[in-house]
Design a protein around this motif. Sequence first.
Motif, mmCIF file in Angstrom:
data_model
loop_
_atom_site.group_PDB
_atom_site.id
_atom_site.type_symbol
_atom_site.label_atom_id
_atom_site.label_comp_id
_atom_site.label_asym_id
_atom_site.label_seq_id
_atom_site.Cartn_x
_atom_site.Cartn_y
_atom_site.Cartn_z
ATOM 1 N N LYS A 161 26.014 54.111 16.791
ATOM 2 C CA LYS A 161 24.713 54.062 17.456
ATOM 3 C C LYS A 161 24.588 55.258 18.374
ATOM 4 N N THR A 162 23.492 55.324 19.042
ATOM 5 C CA THR A 162 23.241 56.457 19.928
ATOM 6 C C THR A 162 23.827 56.273 21.326
ATOM 7 N N GLU A 163 24.691 55.269 21.481
ATOM 8 C CA GLU A 163 25.320 55.061 22.779
ATOM 9 C C GLU A 163 26.279 56.218 23.081
ATOM 10 N N PRO A 164 26.323 56.655 24.329
ATOM 11 C CA PRO A 164 27.225 57.770 24.664
ATOM 12 C C PRO A 164 28.691 57.315 24.673
ATOM 13 N N TYR A 165 29.575 58.245 24.446
ATOM 14 C CA TYR A 165 31.012 58.009 24.552
ATOM 15 C C TYR A 165 31.604 59.115 25.426
ATOM 16 N N THR A 166 32.706 58.790 26.053
ATOM 17 C CA THR A 166 33.331 59.696 27.017
ATOM 18 C C THR A 166 34.726 60.070 26.536
ATOM 19 N N VAL A 167 35.029 61.364 26.613
ATOM 20 C CA VAL A 167 36.342 61.893 26.240
ATOM 21 C C VAL A 167 36.984 62.465 27.502
ATOM 22 N N ARG A 168 38.131 61.909 27.899
ATOM 23 C CA ARG A 168 38.841 62.352 29.098
ATOM 24 C C ARG A 168 40.219 62.891 28.711
ATOM 25 N N VAL A 181 36.363 66.246 31.105
ATOM 26 C CA VAL A 181 35.633 64.987 30.957
ATOM 27 C C VAL A 181 34.338 65.313 30.223
ATOM 28 N N MET A 182 34.197 64.837 28.986
ATOM 29 C CA MET A 182 33.027 65.118 28.155
ATOM 30 C C MET A 182 32.311 63.826 27.819
ATOM 31 N N GLU A 183 31.023 63.891 27.823
ATOM 32 C CA GLU A 183 30.196 62.750 27.448
ATOM 33 C C GLU A 183 29.176 63.209 26.408
ATOM 34 N N LYS A 184 29.212 62.615 25.230
ATOM 35 C CA LYS A 184 28.329 63.008 24.139
ATOM 36 C C LYS A 184 27.841 61.782 23.401
ATOM 37 N N ARG A 185 26.805 62.015 22.558
ATOM 38 C CA ARG A 185 26.196 60.919 21.797
ATOM 39 C C ARG A 185 26.346 61.118 20.292
ATOM 40 N N ASP A 186 26.400 62.353 19.856
ATOM 41 C CA ASP A 186 26.409 62.624 18.421
ATOM 42 C C ASP A 186 27.837 62.786 17.905
ATOM 43 N N VAL A 221 39.229 57.943 24.762
ATOM 44 C CA VAL A 221 37.833 57.906 24.322
ATOM 45 C C VAL A 221 37.306 56.501 24.589
ATOM 46 N N ASN A 222 36.208 56.391 25.362
ATOM 47 C CA ASN A 222 35.607 55.106 25.719
ATOM 48 C C ASN A 222 34.141 55.097 25.316
ATOM 49 N N SER A 223 33.670 53.911 24.927
ATOM 50 C CA SER A 223 32.251 53.747 24.594
ATOM 51 C C SER A 223 31.893 52.253 24.673
ATOM 52 N N ARG A 224 30.621 51.967 24.870
ATOM 53 C CA ARG A 224 30.170 50.574 24.880
ATOM 54 C C ARG A 224 30.063 50.014 23.473
ATOM 55 N N GLU A 225 29.761 50.872 22.527
ATOM 56 C CA GLU A 225 29.634 50.466 21.141
ATOM 57 C C GLU A 225 30.815 51.004 20.332
ATOM 58 N N ARG A 278 36.067 73.967 10.917
ATOM 59 C CA ARG A 278 34.956 73.241 11.517
ATOM 60 C C ARG A 278 34.715 73.758 12.916
ATOM 61 N N ASN A 279 33.492 73.558 13.382
ATOM 62 C CA ASN A 279 33.154 73.885 14.750
ATOM 63 C C ASN A 279 33.535 72.723 15.655
ATOM 64 N N CYS A 280 34.728 72.765 16.227
ATOM 65 C CA CYS A 280 35.240 71.686 17.057
ATOM 66 C C CYS A 280 35.286 72.125 18.507
ATOM 67 N N SER A 281 35.084 71.185 19.392
ATOM 68 C CA SER A 281 35.157 71.456 20.822
ATOM 69 C C SER A 281 36.626 71.497 21.243
ATOM 70 N N LEU A 282 36.956 72.553 21.989
ATOM 71 C CA LEU A 282 38.323 72.710 22.457
ATOM 72 C C LEU A 282 38.524 71.911 23.737
ATOM 73 N N LEU A 283 39.598 71.136 23.758
ATOM 74 C CA LEU A 283 39.906 70.306 24.914
ATOM 75 C C LEU A 283 40.829 71.056 25.858
ATOM 76 N N GLN A 284 40.565 70.937 27.135
ATOM 77 C CA GLN A 284 41.397 71.519 28.174
ATOM 78 C C GLN A 284 41.861 70.410 29.121
ATOM 79 N N GLU A 285 42.856 70.749 29.893
ATOM 80 C CA GLU A 285 43.375 69.774 30.845
ATOM 81 C C GLU A 285 42.312 69.432 31.889
ATOM 82 N N MET A 286 42.218 68.122 32.208
ATOM 83 C CA MET A 286 41.280 67.579 33.196
ATOM 84 C C MET A 286 39.822 67.660 32.727
#
Length: 417
Positions: free
Chosen positions: A104-111, A12-17, A42-46, A2-10
Amino acid sequence: GRNCSLLQEMDVMEKRDENCYCYVQNRTIRLQYLWSTLQVKVNSREKFLFEPISEKSNCRNSETVFEFAVCAVQILWKPETCTETSVSIKQYGEDVCFKIQPFKTEPYTVRVKREMLDGKLLFLFVAGIFLFHFANSLSRSTKFFYLSGIILGVLALLVFVLLTLKRFIPRHSTFWILMSGCCMASLYFIYSFKENMQWLWSEHRTYLLGYFLAVGITSFAICYQHGPLTTELSITLFMWTLQLTAFVLIYCGVTIPQVAYAVIAVSLCSKGLGYPLGAACHIARKMKNHFKSKKLVFKYLTEEEYREQGETETIRALEELRSFCRSPSFPSWIAVSKLRSPHRFADFVLGFPHVSPAETKAYEEKYGIGSSFLEEQLFETRPQSEQDDPANSIHEDEEDEDETHKRISFPYATELL
């Protein structure tokens, strides 16, 4: 694949999809990261769907049974729906991938944040070392037996129930098959509880405390009714179980598997070398005491102790002489032919005193109190030449007193001999 995003130290990503994320491990080993972990939050309002991605090939290529069990539990793990979650990634573990699917289309944050010293890992490592080295004494402790029963009942209820009902299972093969299934189910329960511990404590704290209290009291009651371990075989099996648990804690308490293997090997060697080293130290101590020169200590007897010891030894020697004369190996006819008074010798062998009353009376008249011999020793006059020298009178008086004491003690020695 799969096409996955690679995580690095420090990061902070914010996405909706919907997207998947992977953390690829750094294969360079550094001891400073021995108890270091990466925290992915991973944090989100929804609410969103958090799904760990685990390939089946990883389970087939697992190096240990514990890794295979964890991988199998991860395959059975259902996706989690929540608004906040976190993933703890060991520095030198496997590559970790997970998928985030928002509803939903609410953004979520990955730290991504590094924790240099993870308290949980350090606690597991220290607990494993402590448990291994004190497994022998802990296996014989009644309090630790009850505590172990409560912990087993809370974390592995099915295993605890199966051990309680072991006497009702006739065949050992059936018992071990059931035990394998209960262990897998308990492992799945522990993994689920670890992943949802924060959510359970915040949302269902009352039910969680009720479960701990009810199962803990029931487990303690069953262990108390059964009683502590008494047979040496059961205590040995319990000790081996504690040592095996200690190895699991040591392995889970570090991020570098090679370090865990080295610590386990050193622990086994230190445990195995304890008995030869103890035996060698005991032998060396015995040899040192054997070849060490001992100083002779002289104890001077008082006059009363001298008399008592002389009387005791005289009586003992006379009894030994009587016993020897009564034995069949004693040449009685040869001895009788050489004695002046065979009748007196026979009386002595039969138990009569070896000194006659007449001899005792004569000794008292000669050496007893008021005898002529004692008066001569006490009132002996000095020669005239000694009285003419007044310069050495004091010194000679002291010498005369010493000689008098020596001569006075002579009758007692004569009496004993």
